[in-house]
Design a protein around this motif. Structure first.
Motif, PDB file in Angstrom:
ATOM      1  N   GLN A  94      13.421   3.006   5.047  1.00 46.56           N
ATOM      2  CA  GLN A  94      13.951   2.704   3.387  1.00 46.56           C
ATOM      3  C   GLN A  94      15.233   2.077   3.699  1.00 46.56           C
ATOM      4  O   GLN A  94      15.364   1.101   2.782  1.00 46.56           O
ATOM      5  CB  GLN A  94      13.786   3.946   2.735  1.00 46.56           C
ATOM      6  N   HIS A 110       4.046   9.928  -4.727  1.00 41.53           N
ATOM      7  CA  HIS A 110       3.127   8.990  -4.505  1.00 41.53           C
ATOM      8  C   HIS A 110       3.042   8.582  -2.907  1.00 41.53           C
ATOM      9  O   HIS A 110       2.402   7.773  -2.373  1.00 41.53           O
ATOM     10  CB  HIS A 110       3.419   7.675  -5.221  1.00 41.53           C
ATOM     11  N   GLY A 111       4.368   9.161  -2.275  1.00 41.60           N
ATOM     12  CA  GLY A 111       3.948   8.878  -0.867  1.00 41.60           C
ATOM     13  C   GLY A 111       5.083   7.708  -0.501  1.00 41.60           C
ATOM     14  O   GLY A 111       6.067   7.467  -1.051  1.00 41.60           O
ATOM     15  N   ILE A 112       4.606   6.939   0.747  1.00 47.44           N
ATOM     16  CA  ILE A 112       5.582   6.008   1.034  1.00 47.44           C
ATOM     17  C   ILE A 112       4.894   4.564   0.911  1.00 47.44           C
ATOM     18  O   ILE A 112       3.925   4.346   1.347  1.00 47.44           O
ATOM     19  CB  ILE A 112       5.699   6.304   2.866  1.00 47.44           C
ATOM     20  N   ARG A 113       5.614   3.610   0.000  1.00 49.95           N
ATOM     21  CA  ARG A 113       4.950   2.374   0.058  1.00 49.95           C
ATOM     22  C   ARG A 113       5.535   1.562   1.218  1.00 49.95           C
ATOM     23  O   ARG A 113       6.741   1.289   1.291  1.00 49.95           O
ATOM     24  CB  ARG A 113       5.441   1.992  -1.498  1.00 49.95           C
ATOM     25  N   LEU A 161       0.410   8.902   2.243  1.00 49.03           N
ATOM     26  CA  LEU A 161       1.017   9.913   2.166  1.00 49.03           C
ATOM     27  C   LEU A 161       1.736  10.159   3.648  1.00 49.03           C
ATOM     28  O   LEU A 161       1.179   9.733   4.565  1.00 49.03           O
ATOM     29  CB  LEU A 161       0.089  11.074   1.874  1.00 49.03           C
ATOM     30  N   VAL A 206      10.220   0.069   3.837  1.00 42.40           N
ATOM     31  CA  VAL A 206       9.453   1.033   2.890  1.00 42.40           C
ATOM     32  C   VAL A 206      10.290   1.513   1.793  1.00 42.40           C
ATOM     33  O   VAL A 206      11.434   1.345   1.829  1.00 42.40           O
ATOM     34  CB  VAL A 206       8.895   2.304   3.602  1.00 42.40           C
ATOM     35  N   GLN A 207       9.452   1.908   0.943  1.00 44.52           N
ATOM     36  CA  GLN A 207      10.004   2.904  -0.383  1.00 44.52           C
ATOM     37  C   GLN A 207       9.269   3.970  -0.355  1.00 44.52           C
ATOM     38  O   GLN A 207       8.094   4.159  -0.429  1.00 44.52           O
ATOM     39  CB  GLN A 207       9.799   1.813  -1.605  1.00 44.52           C
ATOM     40  N   ILE A 208      10.295   5.116  -0.546  1.00 43.36           N
ATOM     41  CA  ILE A 208       9.838   6.407  -0.543  1.00 43.36           C
ATOM     42  C   ILE A 208       9.545   6.841  -2.144  1.00 43.36           C
ATOM     43  O   ILE A 208      10.846   6.834  -2.911  1.00 43.36           O
ATOM     44  CB  ILE A 208      10.625   7.557  -0.083  1.00 43.36           C
ATOM     45  N   VAL A 209       8.562   7.122  -2.351  1.00 45.41           N
ATOM     46  CA  VAL A 209       8.225   7.271  -3.970  1.00 45.41           C
ATOM     47  C   VAL A 209       7.676   8.691  -4.276  1.00 45.41           C
ATOM     48  O   VAL A 209       6.627   9.181  -3.596  1.00 45.41           O
ATOM     49  CB  VAL A 209       7.047   6.278  -4.596  1.00 45.41           C
ATOM     50  N   SER A 267       0.859  -1.121  -0.003  1.00 48.51           N
ATOM     51  CA  SER A 267      -0.007  -0.017   0.146  1.00 48.51           C
ATOM     52  C   SER A 267       0.985   1.131   0.005  1.00 48.51           C
ATOM     53  O   SER A 267       2.085   1.060   0.504  1.00 48.51           O
ATOM     54  CB  SER A 267      -0.863   0.193   1.312  1.00 48.51           C
ATOM     55  N   TYR A 268       0.221   2.429  -0.609  1.00 47.24           N
ATOM     56  CA  TYR A 268       1.010   3.677  -0.627  1.00 47.24           C
ATOM     57  C   TYR A 268       0.108   4.643   0.702  1.00 47.24           C
ATOM     58  O   TYR A 268      -1.079   4.631   0.622  1.00 47.24           O
ATOM     59  CB  TYR A 268       0.911   4.246  -1.878  1.00 47.24           C
TER      60      TYR A 268
END
Length: 253
Positions: free
Chosen positions: A86, A97-100, A63, A91-94, A60-61
């Motif tokens: 990260q 798109h926010g934080i995945r 904000l 997590v992945q900061i996109v 999920s993404y």
């Protein structure tokens, strides 16, 4: 002479007032630094806990503002916490798109269990080889698992099960081994929580029996047997979790 004394006296309060003012201005600045660090640490711990406990849906993404409202922090500590997570691969900061929330794939689970099966079975052998090692905490963990199972409290059962595994590794006396294992166990815990939400543990009684068998082997000082039993125990756990994910068509958790 009297005038001179009056002049000195009138200047003295000014110097004291200026001195107090400088200290007063500095104090909030100095106090803000540890306060900010503490807030970031709290945000990091809470966000990490929710990811590990699978309270945040894998893939999920979210904000920064959403997470801030959810966790009760401003955007700055959330952003700094996300940067740390990260680095841990959680997590992945996109951008835009926010934080995945990074999911764990079946292949990831397999690789993690391969590490655990090797290192934890080694730890079991090390414990068995130690003289006069106290296995009381392992027995207590098994007793707690039994009590929880009788009450039908599978969450408490899982917590006691983790205490057993963590305690066994700690008793090995190898700090480096323990550090590597604990890093991997967070991922196992995360997948386990996810699969528990889908389907209850298939053989909780068997896990307890296997734990007691491992304890008996260590108590007898049989390092080879303790290591082999532990490896077999972990292999079964890996198969059970993988089967649940495959059964429900879940490729990532």
């Amino acid at each position: 002479m009297a005038a001179s004394r009056v002049t000195v006296t009138s200047k003295s309060p000014k110097r004291r007032a200026n001195s107090v003012k400088v200290i007063s201005n500095d104090e909030p600045v100095e106090a803000a630094r540890p306060a900010r660090r503490n807030t970031t640490e709290l945000a990091y711990r809470e966000l990490r806990r929710r990811i590990i406990e699978s309270e945040l849906t894998p893939g999920s993404y979210l904000l920064e503002q959403e997470l801030g409202l959810m966790l009760g922090f401003s955007r700055t500590p959330i952003r700094e916490a996300a940067l740390r997570l990260q680095g841990e691969g959680l997590v992945q900061i996109v951008p835009r798109h926010g934080i995945r929330i990074v999911p764990t794939s079946i292949s990831d689970i397999k690789h993690i269990y391969q590490v655990l099966m090797s290192l934890e079975s080694t730890a079991a052998g090390l414990v068995a080889a130690r003289k006069d090692v106290d296995l009381t905490r392992l027995v207590q963990a098994c007793d707690a698992m039994t009590d929880a199972l009788e009450r039908g409290d599978m969450l408490a059962w899982a917590e006691a099960d983790e205490v057993f595994h963590e305690t066994l590794v700690a008793l090995s006396g190898n700090a480096r081994l323990r550090g590597i294992v604990m890093n991997c166990r967070d991922q196992v815990h995360r997948v386990r929580r996810f699969t528990q939400m889908v389907k209850p543990h298939p053989q909780p009684s068997k896990s307890i029996e296997e734990h007691y068998a491992i304890i008996d082997a260590m108590r007898c000082g049989d390092a080879a047997k303790a290591s082999a039993l532990y490896r077999a125990h972990r292999e079964r756990g890996w198969r059970d979790q993988t089967n649940v994910l495959q059964q429900y068509g879940i490729q990532q958790a």
